[in-house]
Design a protein around this motif. Structure first.
Motif, mmCIF file in Angstrom:
data_model
loop_
_atom_site.group_PDB
_atom_site.id
_atom_site.type_symbol
_atom_site.label_atom_id
_atom_site.label_comp_id
_atom_site.label_asym_id
_atom_site.label_seq_id
_atom_site.Cartn_x
_atom_site.Cartn_y
_atom_site.Cartn_z
ATOM 1 N N ALA A 206 -33.422 29.916 -54.424
ATOM 2 C CA ALA A 206 -32.339 30.228 -55.537
ATOM 3 C C ALA A 206 -32.617 31.561 -56.083
ATOM 4 O O ALA A 206 -31.721 32.085 -56.786
ATOM 5 N N SER A 207 -33.702 32.278 -55.658
ATOM 6 C CA SER A 207 -33.961 33.674 -56.088
ATOM 7 C C SER A 207 -33.397 34.604 -55.200
ATOM 8 O O SER A 207 -33.481 35.890 -55.246
ATOM 9 N N GLU A 208 -32.595 34.287 -53.916
ATOM 10 C CA GLU A 208 -31.964 35.106 -53.205
ATOM 11 C C GLU A 208 -30.589 35.484 -53.754
ATOM 12 O O GLU A 208 -29.852 34.747 -54.321
ATOM 13 N N GLN A 209 -30.362 36.957 -53.338
ATOM 14 C CA GLN A 209 -29.325 37.420 -54.353
ATOM 15 C C GLN A 209 -27.789 37.167 -53.455
ATOM 16 O O GLN A 209 -27.723 37.146 -52.500
ATOM 17 N N SER A 210 -27.029 36.734 -54.209
ATOM 18 C CA SER A 210 -25.473 36.717 -53.813
ATOM 19 C C SER A 210 -24.990 38.197 -53.519
ATOM 20 O O SER A 210 -25.700 39.112 -54.175
ATOM 21 N N THR A 211 -23.649 38.222 -52.897
ATOM 22 C CA THR A 211 -23.252 39.745 -52.396
ATOM 23 C C THR A 211 -22.885 40.236 -54.022
ATOM 24 O O THR A 211 -23.104 41.345 -54.010
ATOM 25 N N LEU A 212 -22.446 39.477 -54.710
ATOM 26 C CA LEU A 212 -21.927 40.243 -56.154
ATOM 27 C C LEU A 212 -23.231 40.359 -56.981
ATOM 28 O O LEU A 212 -23.206 41.509 -57.532
ATOM 29 N N GLU A 213 -24.288 39.576 -56.989
ATOM 30 C CA GLU A 213 -25.522 40.056 -57.398
ATOM 31 C C GLU A 213 -26.029 41.395 -56.915
ATOM 32 O O GLU A 213 -26.778 41.814 -57.792
ATOM 33 N N ARG B 291 -21.585 35.958 -77.003
ATOM 34 C CA ARG B 291 -21.985 35.296 -75.720
ATOM 35 C C ARG B 291 -23.109 36.248 -74.752
ATOM 36 O O ARG B 291 -23.429 36.021 -73.886
ATOM 37 N N ASN B 292 -23.043 37.534 -75.449
ATOM 38 C CA ASN B 292 -23.789 38.734 -74.813
ATOM 39 C C ASN B 292 -25.263 38.243 -74.348
ATOM 40 O O ASN B 292 -25.917 38.446 -73.433
ATOM 41 N N GLN B 293 -26.122 37.469 -75.337
ATOM 42 C CA GLN B 293 -27.438 37.094 -74.888
ATOM 43 C C GLN B 293 -27.213 36.228 -73.855
ATOM 44 O O GLN B 293 -28.355 36.461 -72.847
ATOM 45 N N GLN B 294 -26.265 35.343 -73.546
ATOM 46 C CA GLN B 294 -26.131 34.603 -72.412
ATOM 47 C C GLN B 294 -25.686 35.298 -71.144
ATOM 48 O O GLN B 294 -26.171 35.250 -70.151
ATOM 49 N N ILE B 295 -24.866 36.053 -71.504
ATOM 50 C CA ILE B 295 -24.231 37.037 -70.422
ATOM 51 C C ILE B 295 -25.256 37.849 -69.557
ATOM 52 O O ILE B 295 -25.347 37.902 -68.466
ATOM 53 N N PHE B 296 -26.218 38.454 -70.571
ATOM 54 C CA PHE B 296 -27.115 39.560 -70.290
ATOM 55 C C PHE B 296 -28.501 38.867 -69.855
ATOM 56 O O PHE B 296 -29.565 39.563 -69.534
ATOM 57 N N SER B 297 -28.472 37.587 -69.806
ATOM 58 C CA SER B 297 -29.967 37.000 -69.845
ATOM 59 C C SER B 297 -30.321 36.847 -68.422
ATOM 60 O O SER B 297 -31.706 37.024 -68.254
ATOM 61 N N SER B 298 -29.569 37.125 -67.177
ATOM 62 C CA SER B 298 -30.226 37.466 -65.937
ATOM 63 C C SER B 298 -29.207 37.949 -64.969
ATOM 64 O O SER B 298 -28.033 37.928 -65.567
ATOM 65 N N LEU B 299 -29.393 38.618 -63.799
ATOM 66 C CA LEU B 299 -28.357 39.135 -62.923
ATOM 67 C C LEU B 299 -27.627 37.979 -62.552
ATOM 68 O O LEU B 299 -26.404 38.221 -62.577
ATOM 69 N N SER C 132 -26.461 35.429 -64.193
ATOM 70 C CA SER C 132 -25.410 35.190 -65.363
ATOM 71 C C SER C 132 -24.681 36.206 -65.592
ATOM 72 O O SER C 132 -23.495 35.988 -65.855
ATOM 73 N N LEU C 133 -25.038 37.460 -65.363
ATOM 74 C CA LEU C 133 -24.059 38.561 -65.485
ATOM 75 C C LEU C 133 -22.898 38.396 -64.257
ATOM 76 O O LEU C 133 -21.656 38.674 -64.478
ATOM 77 N N ALA C 134 -23.593 38.237 -63.157
ATOM 78 C CA ALA C 134 -22.665 38.049 -61.739
ATOM 79 C C ALA C 134 -21.669 37.024 -62.172
ATOM 80 O O ALA C 134 -20.443 37.259 -61.819
ATOM 81 N N ALA C 135 -22.075 35.946 -62.743
ATOM 82 C CA ALA C 135 -21.104 34.715 -63.082
ATOM 83 C C ALA C 135 -19.904 35.241 -63.856
ATOM 84 O O ALA C 135 -18.992 34.723 -64.097
ATOM 85 N N HIS C 136 -20.376 35.935 -64.969
ATOM 86 C CA HIS C 136 -19.563 36.367 -65.746
ATOM 87 C C HIS C 136 -18.465 37.300 -65.464
ATOM 88 O O HIS C 136 -17.425 37.357 -65.609
ATOM 89 N N VAL C 137 -18.972 38.356 -64.334
ATOM 90 C CA VAL C 137 -18.151 39.302 -63.867
ATOM 91 C C VAL C 137 -17.076 38.567 -62.876
ATOM 92 O O VAL C 137 -16.269 38.809 -62.989
ATOM 93 N N ALA D 121 -23.268 47.386 -69.555
ATOM 94 C CA ALA D 121 -22.040 46.886 -69.960
ATOM 95 C C ALA D 121 -20.729 48.016 -69.841
ATOM 96 O O ALA D 121 -19.871 47.648 -68.989
ATOM 97 N N LEU D 122 -20.917 49.287 -70.154
ATOM 98 C CA LEU D 122 -20.027 50.370 -69.893
ATOM 99 C C LEU D 122 -19.881 50.359 -68.309
ATOM 100 O O LEU D 122 -18.874 50.428 -68.025
ATOM 101 N N GLU D 123 -20.650 50.434 -67.537
ATOM 102 C CA GLU D 123 -20.633 50.501 -66.221
ATOM 103 C C GLU D 123 -19.953 49.302 -65.647
ATOM 104 O O GLU D 123 -18.897 49.566 -64.557
ATOM 105 N N VAL D 124 -20.214 48.279 -65.974
ATOM 106 C CA VAL D 124 -19.616 46.859 -65.456
ATOM 107 C C VAL D 124 -17.921 46.994 -65.837
ATOM 108 O O VAL D 124 -17.128 46.618 -64.929
#
Length: 103
Positions: free
Chosen positions: A15-22, A81-89, A91-96, A64-67
């Motif tokens: 589960a700690s392996e990165q996806s392409t987007l991550e 939702r920022n706390q949840q969005i930026f809670s991990s790589l 969760s950020l990838a899922a939001h993106v 956030a600016l770069e994304v």
């Protein structure tokens, strides 16, 4: 007795392996914030803020600016939702993934 330590290298299918987007986002984090860590070493489920990667609020604003620039949607500082969005790589990838290309 030895204590069990987590391996810094994720096992295949772990589960700690990165996806392409991550991985894309990990590269964006490292390059935009000049982090002294390899993008592949960022564990997708580890916290980005505080413990974990150790980002602060200014770092999160920069990310956030770069994304927003790269993926074509606005991340707003007043989003509850920022706390949840930026809670991990992850969760950020899922939001993106959910919002990129949206108007």
């Amino acid at each position: 007795m030895s204590s069990t330590a987590q391996s810094p290298v994720p096992a295949a299918g772990d589960a700690s392996e990165q996806s392409t987007l991550e991985n894309e986002l990990a590269v964006l984090l490292v390059e935009s914030l000049n982090l002294e860590v390899a993008p592949s070493d960022i564990v997708p489920t580890a916290p980005l803020y505080g413990e974990g990667l150790g980002l602060d609020s200014i770092d999160i604003l920069e990310v956030a600016l770069e994304v927003s620039r790269k993926y074509g949607f606005q991340l707003r500082s007043d989003d509850e939702r920022n706390q949840q969005i930026f809670s991990s790589l992850r969760s950020l990838a899922a939001h993106v993934a959910q919002n990129r290309g949206a108007s």
